[in-house]
Write a protein that holds these residues in place. Structure first.
Motif, PDB file in Angstrom:
ATOM      1  N   LEU A  44       4.656   4.133   3.356  1.00  0.00           N
ATOM      2  CA  LEU A  44       4.073   2.975   4.033  1.00  0.00           C
ATOM      3  C   LEU A  44       2.559   3.130   4.018  1.00  0.00           C
ATOM      4  CD1 LEU A  44       6.375   3.003   7.189  1.00  0.00           C
ATOM      5  CD2 LEU A  44       6.500   1.380   5.297  1.00  0.00           C
ATOM      6  N   PHE A  45       1.851   2.011   4.029  1.00  0.00           N
ATOM      7  CA  PHE A  45       0.395   2.078   4.057  1.00  0.00           C
ATOM      8  C   PHE A  45      -0.076   2.945   5.220  1.00  0.00           C
ATOM      9  CE2 PHE A  45      -3.770   0.919   5.471  1.00  0.00           C
ATOM     10  CZ  PHE A  45      -4.491   0.852   4.297  1.00  0.00           C
ATOM     11  N   GLU A  46       0.490   2.694   6.404  1.00  0.00           N
ATOM     12  CA  GLU A  46       0.045   3.415   7.603  1.00  0.00           C
ATOM     13  C   GLU A  46       0.175   4.924   7.418  1.00  0.00           C
ATOM     14  OE1 GLU A  46       2.208   1.007   7.350  1.00  0.00           O
ATOM     15  OE2 GLU A  46       2.287  -0.310   9.092  1.00  0.00           O
ATOM     16  N   GLY A  89      -2.633  15.603   1.401  1.00  0.00           N
ATOM     17  CA  GLY A  89      -2.762  14.312   2.091  1.00  0.00           C
ATOM     18  C   GLY A  89      -2.029  13.155   1.459  1.00  0.00           C
ATOM     19  N   HIS A  90      -1.043  13.390   0.599  1.00  0.00           N
ATOM     20  CA  HIS A  90      -0.329  12.237   0.028  1.00  0.00           C
ATOM     21  C   HIS A  90       0.625  11.636   1.062  1.00  0.00           C
ATOM     22  CE1 HIS A  90       2.547  10.004  -2.577  1.00  0.00           C
ATOM     23  NE2 HIS A  90       1.449   9.752  -3.277  1.00  0.00           N
ATOM     24  N   GLY A  91       0.910  10.334   0.891  1.00  0.00           N
ATOM     25  CA  GLY A  91       1.807   9.649   1.825  1.00  0.00           C
ATOM     26  C   GLY A  91       3.197  10.252   1.886  1.00  0.00           C
ATOM     27  N   ASN A  93       0.524   2.753  -6.050  1.00  0.00           N
ATOM     28  CA  ASN A  93       1.584   1.767  -5.810  1.00  0.00           C
ATOM     29  C   ASN A  93       1.055   0.492  -5.164  1.00  0.00           C
ATOM     30  OD1 ASN A  93       3.536   3.449  -6.824  1.00  0.00           O
ATOM     31  ND2 ASN A  93       3.979   4.374  -4.833  1.00  0.00           N
ATOM     32  N   SER A  94      -0.197   0.485  -4.792  1.00  0.00           N
ATOM     33  CA  SER A  94      -0.795  -0.724  -4.212  1.00  0.00           C
ATOM     34  C   SER A  94      -1.717  -1.408  -5.230  1.00  0.00           C
ATOM     35  CB  SER A  94      -1.562  -0.378  -2.928  1.00  0.00           C
ATOM     36  OG  SER A  94      -0.678   0.130  -1.954  1.00  0.00           O
ATOM     37  N   ARG A  95      -1.424  -1.213  -6.499  1.00  0.00           N
ATOM     38  CA  ARG A  95      -2.184  -1.936  -7.531  1.00  0.00           C
ATOM     39  C   ARG A  95      -1.724  -3.386  -7.599  1.00  0.00           C
ATOM     40  NH1 ARG A  95      -1.111  -0.501 -12.711  1.00  0.00           N
ATOM     41  NH2 ARG A  95       0.572   0.911 -12.111  1.00  0.00           N
ATOM     42  N   LEU A 112     -10.738  11.924  -8.324  1.00  0.00           N
ATOM     43  CA  LEU A 112     -10.169  11.913  -9.676  1.00  0.00           C
ATOM     44  C   LEU A 112      -8.884  11.101  -9.704  1.00  0.00           C
ATOM     45  CD1 LEU A 112     -10.606  15.715 -10.488  1.00  0.00           C
ATOM     46  CD2 LEU A 112     -12.164  13.822 -11.058  1.00  0.00           C
ATOM     47  N   GLU A 113      -8.841  10.124 -10.580  1.00  0.00           N
ATOM     48  CA  GLU A 113      -7.665   9.254 -10.687  1.00  0.00           C
ATOM     49  C   GLU A 113      -7.262   9.151 -12.153  1.00  0.00           C
ATOM     50  OE1 GLU A 113      -5.330   7.521  -8.908  1.00  0.00           O
ATOM     51  OE2 GLU A 113      -4.645   6.828 -10.877  1.00  0.00           O
ATOM     52  N   LEU A 114      -5.980   9.329 -12.395  1.00  0.00           N
ATOM     53  CA  LEU A 114      -5.459   9.279 -13.765  1.00  0.00           C
ATOM     54  C   LEU A 114      -5.592   7.897 -14.412  1.00  0.00           C
ATOM     55  CD1 LEU A 114      -3.593  10.025 -16.182  1.00  0.00           C
ATOM     56  CD2 LEU A 114      -1.656   9.760 -14.639  1.00  0.00           C
TER      57      LEU A 114
HETATM   58  C1  LIG Z   1       7.914  -1.169  -5.051  1.00  0.00           C
HETATM   59  C2  LIG Z   1       7.118  -0.681  -3.877  1.00  0.00           C
HETATM   60  C3  LIG Z   1       6.781  -1.570  -2.863  1.00  0.00           C
HETATM   61  C4  LIG Z   1       6.046  -1.140  -1.759  1.00  0.00           C
HETATM   62  N1  LIG Z   1       5.713  -2.035  -0.791  1.00  0.00           N
HETATM   63  C5  LIG Z   1       4.985  -1.638   0.267  1.00  0.00           C
HETATM   64  C6  LIG Z   1       4.528  -2.586   1.226  1.00  0.00           C
HETATM   65  O1  LIG Z   1       4.777  -3.785   1.096  1.00  0.00           O
HETATM   66  N2  LIG Z   1       3.799  -2.134   2.276  1.00  0.00           N
HETATM   67  C7  LIG Z   1       3.494  -0.813   2.423  1.00  0.00           C
HETATM   68  O2  LIG Z   1       2.838  -0.443   3.407  1.00  0.00           O
HETATM   69  N3  LIG Z   1       3.878   0.099   1.509  1.00  0.00           N
HETATM   70  C8  LIG Z   1       4.602  -0.281   0.436  1.00  0.00           C
HETATM   71  N4  LIG Z   1       4.954   0.631  -0.521  1.00  0.00           N
HETATM   72  C9  LIG Z   1       4.581   2.041  -0.324  1.00  0.00           C
HETATM   73  C10 LIG Z   1       3.277   2.447  -1.042  1.00  0.00           C
HETATM   74  O3  LIG Z   1       3.673   3.423  -1.937  1.00  0.00           O
HETATM   75  C11 LIG Z   1       2.260   2.974  -0.053  1.00  0.00           C
HETATM   76  O4  LIG Z   1       1.906   1.933   0.837  1.00  0.00           O
HETATM   77  C12 LIG Z   1       0.959   3.512  -0.686  1.00  0.00           C
HETATM   78  O5  LIG Z   1       0.433   2.590  -1.612  1.00  0.00           O
HETATM   79  C13 LIG Z   1       1.115   4.888  -1.329  1.00  0.00           C
HETATM   80  O6  LIG Z   1      -0.163   5.459  -1.499  1.00  0.00           O
HETATM   81  P1  LIG Z   1      -0.363   7.000  -1.819  1.00  0.00           P
HETATM   82  O7  LIG Z   1      -1.807   7.235  -2.042  1.00  0.00           O
HETATM   83  O8  LIG Z   1       0.300   7.811  -0.765  1.00  0.00           O
HETATM   84  O9  LIG Z   1       0.451   7.257  -3.157  1.00  0.00           O
HETATM   85  P2  LIG Z   1       0.350   6.712  -4.651  1.00  0.00           P
HETATM   86  O10 LIG Z   1       0.295   5.252  -4.647  1.00  0.00           O
HETATM   87  O11 LIG Z   1       1.484   7.414  -5.312  1.00  0.00           O
HETATM   88  O12 LIG Z   1      -1.010   7.292  -5.229  1.00  0.00           O
HETATM   89  C14 LIG Z   1      -1.115   8.494  -5.975  1.00  0.00           C
HETATM   90  C15 LIG Z   1      -2.220   8.343  -7.007  1.00  0.00           C
HETATM   91  O13 LIG Z   1      -2.340   9.562  -7.744  1.00  0.00           O
HETATM   92  C16 LIG Z   1      -2.558   9.245  -9.116  1.00  0.00           C
HETATM   93  N5  LIG Z   1      -2.152  10.390  -9.962  1.00  0.00           N
HETATM   94  C17 LIG Z   1      -0.893  10.824 -10.215  1.00  0.00           C
HETATM   95  N6  LIG Z   1      -0.932  11.917 -11.001  1.00  0.00           N
HETATM   96  C18 LIG Z   1      -2.232  12.197 -11.248  1.00  0.00           C
HETATM   97  C19 LIG Z   1      -2.915  13.230 -11.961  1.00  0.00           C
HETATM   98  N7  LIG Z   1      -2.282  14.242 -12.572  1.00  0.00           N
HETATM   99  N8  LIG Z   1      -4.269  13.178 -12.004  1.00  0.00           N
HETATM  100  C20 LIG Z   1      -4.951  12.202 -11.370  1.00  0.00           C
HETATM  101  N9  LIG Z   1      -4.362  11.222 -10.659  1.00  0.00           N
HETATM  102  C21 LIG Z   1      -3.014  11.217 -10.597  1.00  0.00           C
HETATM  103  C22 LIG Z   1      -1.707   8.011  -9.319  1.00  0.00           C
HETATM  104  O14 LIG Z   1      -2.108   7.297 -10.459  1.00  0.00           O
HETATM  105  C23 LIG Z   1      -1.939   7.242  -8.024  1.00  0.00           C
HETATM  106  O15 LIG Z   1      -3.042   6.377  -8.102  1.00  0.00           O
HETATM  107  C24 LIG Z   1       5.661   0.220  -1.653  1.00  0.00           C
HETATM  108  C25 LIG Z   1       5.992   1.123  -2.678  1.00  0.00           C
HETATM  109  C26 LIG Z   1       6.716   0.674  -3.786  1.00  0.00           C
HETATM  110  C27 LIG Z   1       7.077   1.640  -4.866  1.00  0.00           C
END
Ligand SMILES: Cc1cc2nc3c(=O)[nH]c(=O)nc-3n(C[C@H](O)[C@H](O)[C@H](O)COP(=O)(O)OP(=O)(O)OC[C@H]3O[C@@H](n4cnc5c(N)ncnc54)[C@H](O)[C@@H]3O)c2cc1C
Length: 609
Positions: A581-583, A572-574, A169-171, A160-162
């Protein structure tokens, strides 16, 4: 932004696995200290043309300056900027919109997300379904979890994705001339312990093994020049402008680099790296974890690092990877930034993989594997874990219906700050601080004029003493012989020193016009004709962009409690790594997926981690 530069040039003095020489006096104690007189990056130097005027831009105080300024010769032009800086006007737009500039806010769907604060949803579901698994959130963590389940043969799940698109953040945004990231834009060459990253790159065909030697596809390794720094009126190669620095500065930087080099090689009594990536594999010995209980500023002070450029560099690292500062990030996190990456036998420590669309390349691959399971436009409303399963309610945005899923297992790959809105009786999460970011995507008809010459840029173009981090160039990897092609840049702005909640509120209220002018005003200092070349400028606010590795957070009891599963609900969120970070997101997502597989009786023979 984003590279740990220059470490391959470290002085490689004696030490091998020896202890960083001053470590014994670098931890313990723990009295509050800060860098003298609060760190001022430009102290002792000419005023920066980029000095920010945060209050001014938010109050809409826009300063118009004659367009003839842009016709000045570069040197005169820069001098003019310095004068403006002295008057406190720098950082503000220097002219009115040209009238033809288009663009808009590309923020996440805040209006829908913020409905969780004051719920106005139907109270009863109109539909109910049963599934083996549900993944909440389609960022890197959620998608990686789905990737793991798919590889284990579990396909009876829903993600499920909003948003209308996954990636978080990787859009990326798409333009006629190509795509560009809104956030995450590079992946470092994976360490050996980053096994899941290596597996993913292998599946994508980017990491191959020939004659028993693994190697990365060179087309995706960032081509030369990786980065440059605009420092004292000139662009300089790399992030450390050695030739422009005094001998004293250079000597201190060399000492710092040697210190980091020793940390990189350091192993604990069990043979573990002190700073590993994913950080889960780092040493947990107390002497090292103590570094998490002091700030990076305190550590710098104890080490005697007081050179203004070195302090800028350390602060840059915190702004860049954490959206924080020397003072509000822990020493453990700061050292991790510099010492954790080693190239894993695939390249140098600072080699990185880049794509025009940034890390959305990785997202697209992960997404492609699970198209049938992904449900965009789904706002998660309520999650109720129990011994036997998890009940999830979500709002289908297209129909406005409340849907209920009964799952045997559920993975919470949403940011942890959402827990109080979705779950009852949650542990305290008051140390989870999120750094807001603002990014801008500039679509350019061709690369603008540059102080180095027409069409000159690096992949990463950093502005010293600016509140922004500069910009990355999406077309950097293009092997074209015609340099004047359209391009898209992503410009990055963290807010390390202001209260995150205040910044978030202000950013949401600030108009596209204000920020687009601010961005152009800053870039105009180094690219005089940027306004003529920019045909579109989109602004994205990432209010909770990065989890900040504050003092006593990553290795705290609060973090350990936040990671604990609740019944059949796995987290499991980052942000559960304490750094974005991606890793780390991939690690957390895959870990949650594997924990859930074990509960389902599908424990894999081999962990991906
Ligand atoms: C400006 C910026 C630059 C970055 N640059 C790098 C980089 O160069 N390299 C790198 O490794 N990392 C970078 N990062 C870190 C990046 O955040 C991580 O790499 C990774 O993309 C995070 O993934 P995630 O799934 O943990 O979190 P998120 O990206 O936060 O994913 C969470 C998801 O949950 C969804 N969501 C939220 N609320 C709800 C809800 N109520 N119902 C359904 N869905 C919901 C959101 O829409 C989102 O898709 C950067 C971050 C930022 C902000």
């Amino acid at each position: 932004m984003g590279i740990r530069p220059g470490l391959q040039n470290r002085a490689s003095g004696a030490g091998g696995d020896s202890h960083p020489h001053t470590f014994s006096r670098s931890i313990g104690g723990g009295t509050a200290e800060s860098v003298p007189g609060r760190y001022e990056p430009g102290r002792g130097r000419s005023e920066s043309p980029f000095r920010s005027d945060f209050g001014a831009i938010f109050s809409g105080r826009l300063v118009a300056v004659s367009r003839t300024r842009r016709q000045l010769k570069r040197r005169t032009f820069l001098t003019g900027s310095l004068v403006l800086a002295g008057l406190g006007f720098a950082g503000c737009p220097s002219s009115k919109p040209s009238g033809r500039l288009r663009g808009q806010r590309k923020d996440p769907d805040y209006p829908q997300g913020h409905r969780l604060r004051e719920p106005d949803f139907p109270s009863a579901p109109t539909r109910q379904e049963r599934l083996a698994g549900v993944i909440l959130g389609g960022g890197v963590a959620g998608l990686s979890a789905g990737w793991r389940w798919t590889r284990a043969g579990l396909t009876d799940y829903r993600l499920l994705e909003l948003e209308s698109q996954v990636g978080g953040n990787s859009r990326a945004l798409t333009y006629p001339s190509g795509s560009a990231p809104i956030g995450a834009h590079y992946l470092p060459v994976p360490n050996t312990e980053a096994r899941a990253v290596r597996r993913l790159l292998t599946e994508m065909g980017l990491l191959t093994t020939e004659k028993d030697r693994p190697g990365l596809d060179p087309r995706h390794l960032c081509h030369s020049r990786q980065e440059r720094l605009f420092y004292e009126g000139e662009w300089r190669d790399g992030l450390i402008p050695h030739q422009a620095l005094s001998e004293v500065s250079q000597e201190q930087i060399a000492r710092f680099q040697e210190h980091i080099s020793q940390w990189s090689r350091r192993r604990d009594s069990k043979g573990r790296k002190v700073f590993a990536l994913p950080l889960h594999f780092s040493s947990t010995e107390e002497q090292y974890l103590a570094l998490d209980r002091i700030s990076f500023a305190q550590y710098a002070k104890r080490m005697g690092w007081d050179d203004p450029f070195l302090l800028w560099y350390l602060n840059y690292a915190c702004r860049d990877d954490f959206g924080g500062s020397l003072e509000n990030c822990s020493a453990w996190a700061g050292l991790h930034y510099f010492a954790s990456r080693d190239g894993g036998g695939l390249g140098d420590a600072d080699d990185i993989l880049v794509w025009p669309e940034g890390n959305n390349r990785l997202v697209k691959f992960l997404q492609g594997e699970q198209k049938g399971q992904i449900h965009p436009g789904s706002l998660v409303l309520e999650v109720v874990p129990s011994e036997n399963g998890v009940t999830i309610d979500y709002l289908e945005l297209a129909t406005g219906e409340r849907v209920r899923l009964q799952a045997e297992v559920c993975l919470f790959c949403l940011p942890s700050f959402l827990r109080p809105y979705l779950l009852k009786d949650q542990p305290t999460l008051d140390r989870f601080l999120y750094a807001p970011w603002l990014t801008a995507n500039l679509e350019l008809t061709s690369p603008p004029e540059d102080l180095e010459g027409p069409g000159f840029t690096a992949w990463d173009n950093v502005l010293y003493d600016s509140t922004s981090l500069g910009y990355v160039v999406s077309t950097h990897q293009h092997l074209t012989t015609a340099p004047n092609q359209p391009t898209v840049w992503t410009w990055y702005h963290p807010f390390p020193d202001e209260a995150p909640e205040v910044v978030r509120k202000t950013l949401l209220e600030t108009q596209w016009e204000d920020w687009s002018q601010r961005v152009l005003g800053e870039l105009e200092v180094v690219h005089a004709d940027i306004r003529e070349r920019c045909r579109r400028l989109d602004i994205t606010v990432l209010g909770h962009g990065m989890i900040r590795p504050s003092v006593d957070f990553i290795w705290s009891g609060q973090m350990a409690r936040a990671r604990r599963p609740q019944g059949r609900l796995f987290f499991g969120h980052g942000d559960l790594s304490g750094m974005s970070l991606f890793e780390e997101s991939q690690f957390r997502g895959v870990l949650a997926a594997e924990q859930a597989l074990a509960v389902l009786g599908m424990e894999p023979d081999e962990s991906f981690l």
